[in-house]
Design an enzyme around this catalytic site. Structure first.
Site, PDB file in Angstrom:
ATOM      1  N   TYR A  50      -0.769  -0.602  10.517  1.00 44.66           N
ATOM      2  CA  TYR A  50      -1.173  -0.913   9.092  1.00 44.66           C
ATOM      3  C   TYR A  50       0.125  -0.575   8.359  1.00 44.66           C
ATOM      4  O   TYR A  50       0.537  -1.274   7.437  1.00 44.66           O
ATOM      5  CB  TYR A  50      -2.498  -0.379   8.855  1.00 44.66           C
ATOM      6  CG  TYR A  50      -2.644  -0.588   7.181  1.00 44.66           C
ATOM      7  CD1 TYR A  50      -2.923  -1.877   6.682  1.00 44.66           C
ATOM      8  CD2 TYR A  50      -2.381   0.464   6.225  1.00 44.66           C
ATOM      9  CE1 TYR A  50      -3.299  -2.056   5.268  1.00 44.66           C
ATOM     10  CE2 TYR A  50      -3.011   0.312   4.921  1.00 44.66           C
ATOM     11  CZ  TYR A  50      -3.332  -1.169   4.394  1.00 44.66           C
ATOM     12  OH  TYR A  50      -3.363  -1.310   3.149  1.00 44.66           O
ATOM     13  N   SER A  58       0.884  -1.301  -0.058  1.00 48.67           N
ATOM     14  CA  SER A  58       0.096  -0.040   0.064  1.00 48.67           C
ATOM     15  C   SER A  58       1.022   1.066   0.126  1.00 48.67           C
ATOM     16  O   SER A  58       2.041   1.179   0.391  1.00 48.67           O
ATOM     17  CB  SER A  58      -1.062   0.153   1.193  1.00 48.67           C
ATOM     18  OG  SER A  58      -1.409   1.279   1.385  1.00 48.67           O
TER      19      SER A  58
END
Length: 338
Positions: A190, A164
Site C-alpha cells: 500500500y 496517503s
C-alpha cells in the site's frame, strides 16, 4: 534531516486548515462548464468530492468498475454520469478513454481517486501485477496518459492523485515492485502505491505543465467511516484511535482524523484552488502544500504524521517510475490470475 533544498514543498499559507470542509474550500469558485472525471466517485471521499464539485457547477463523470452500483449511489445528483472503468483491466481503461475522446469534450479536472483495499494475501491481476500497485498507480497512469488530448484541449487542466501519508513508509520497491521474489507485505504494498501516486504527480507536472496541465498528490487524512478504511475491522480502528468504544469515529482533524467532508477538502482544493495556479507537482495535506519532513515520529493512536518525505518527490525517481510504468503497461498479459 531534510536534504533537498530545491524542492517546492513549502506551505503557501492557503488560509484553510485541517478542519476545513469541501464547501469552505469551494466557496466563491464557479465550475460552470467544467468537465470532471472522478474514479471511484460514487463512494467514500470520491462521492463527497463529486457532490461538492457538482454543487459548484461542474459536470462529473464517475468511473466505476460496477456502473449499476455507482448509478444507484449518485442517483438524484444533477450533471453526473457513470462510465464503466475497471482499473485492473487495460482494455476497460482503453474503452473508457475512447468513449471520452470520441465525445469531443475537453477535460478540465481528472481526479484519480479509486483505490484497492490492502488484501491480507497477495492478489495479482491478469498480468501478474500486485493489485494495489496495479490499481492505485498503473491503472491511473494508463488512464491519464490516454486522456492527455482531452486534458490539453482544456487549456488549463489539473490531475489530482489521491495519495496517503503512508507514502512516508516506503520508496518504490525498484527491484521487485510486484512481490514476485520477496515476501508480500500488504502495508508495504500500500505504501509503495501511495508513493507512486506522488511521484507520478511530480513527473506529470514536469512533462505536461507547458501544455497547461498541472498535477498534484492530495492526502485526505484518515476517515474511519469510509468503506476503504473500515475494511480493516473495528478492533484495528480502535487500536489506531480512530473510533471510540461505541464504534463512533473520533474526529480530530489536527491529528489527521477527519470527517469525509474534511478529508475530501484537500482533494477538491488540489482540483480547483486558484492559489495553486502557479505551482504543481506537489504533495498537499490539510488544504495546503505540505512541508518536506524526513524526521517524522511513528504513527500512534494519538498522532498520524503525514508530511511528505524526500523519496516521494525525488525527481529522478519520478522519471524512473514513469519509464517503469510505461514498460509494465507494454508487457504481455499472463494467462494466470491468482
Amino acid at each position: 534531516m531534510t536534504q533537498n533544498l530545491t524542492h517546492k514543498q513549502r506551505p503557501i499559507g492557503s488560509g484553510f486548515t485541517a478542519a476545513s470542509t469541501v464547501d469552505e474550500v469551494l466557496a466563491g469558485i464557479d465550475l460552470t462548464g467544467k468537465n470532471v472525471i472522478v474514479t471511484g466517485g460514487h463512494s467514500g471521499l470520491g462521492l463527497v468530492a463529486t457532490r461538492a464539485l457538482v454543487k459548484a457547477g461542474a459536470t462529473v463523470t464517475v468511473g466505476s468498475r460496477n456502473p449499476d452500483r455507482a448509478a444507484e449511489a449518485v442517483a438524484g445528483i444533477e450533471r453526473v454520469e457513470v462510465s464503466q472503468l475497471d482499473l485492473l483491466d487495460p482494455d476497460s481503461i482503453d474503452a473508457f478513454v475512447t468513449r471520452w475522446l470520441d465525445s469531443g469534450r475537453p477535460l478540465h479536472i481528472l481526479i484519480n481517486n479509486a483505490a484497492y483495499p490492502a488484501p491480507a494475501e497477495i492478489v495479482r491481476d491478469a498480468r501478474g501485477y500486485e493489485v494495489q500497485f496495479a490499481t492505485n498507480h498503473l491503472g491511473h497512469f494508463q488512464l491519464t496518459l490516454g486522456l492527455y488530448p482531452a486534458l490539453r484541449a482544456a487549456h488549463g487542466a489539473r490531475v489530482v492523485n489521491t495519495t496517503s501519508g503512508a507514502q512516508r513508509m516506503s520508496d518504490i520497491l525498484w527491484d521487485d515492485p510486484n512481490f514476485t521474489a520477496t515476501a508480500y507485505d500488504p502495508h508495504l504494498a500500500y505504501a509503495q502505491s501511495k508513493t507512486a501516486n506522488v511521484l507520478f504527480a511530480v513527473e506529470l507536472d514536469r512533462r505536461w505543465a507547458a501544455d497547461g496541465i498541472r498535477a498534484y498528490a492530495a492526502h485526505p487524512g484518515v476517515i474511519a467511516s469510509t468503506s476503504f478504511n473500515s475494511s480493516v475491522g473495528q478492533d484495528v480502528l480502535r487500536a489506531m484511535g480512530l473510533i471510540d468504544e461505541s464504534g463512533r469515529p473520533i474526529i480530530d482533524p489536527e491529528r489527521g482524523k477527519k470527517t469525509p467532508e474534511q478529508g475530501a477538502s484537500t482533494i477538491v482544493f488540489a482540483a480547483t484552488s486558484p492559489l495553486l495556479a502557479e505551482i504543481g507537482g506537489v504533495y498537499l495535506n490539510n488544504n495546503d502544500v505540505s512541508q518536506l519532513n524526513d524526521d517524522q515520529p511513528p504513527v500512534t493512536a494519538q498522532e498520524i504524521p503525514a508530511d511528505v518525505v524526500s523519496h516521494s518527490i525525488d525527481p529522478q525517481s519520478a522519471q524512473r517510475l514513469w519509464e517503469l510504468s510505461e514498460q509494465l503497461l507494454k508487457a504481455p498479459k499472463s494467462p494466470e490470475r491468482t
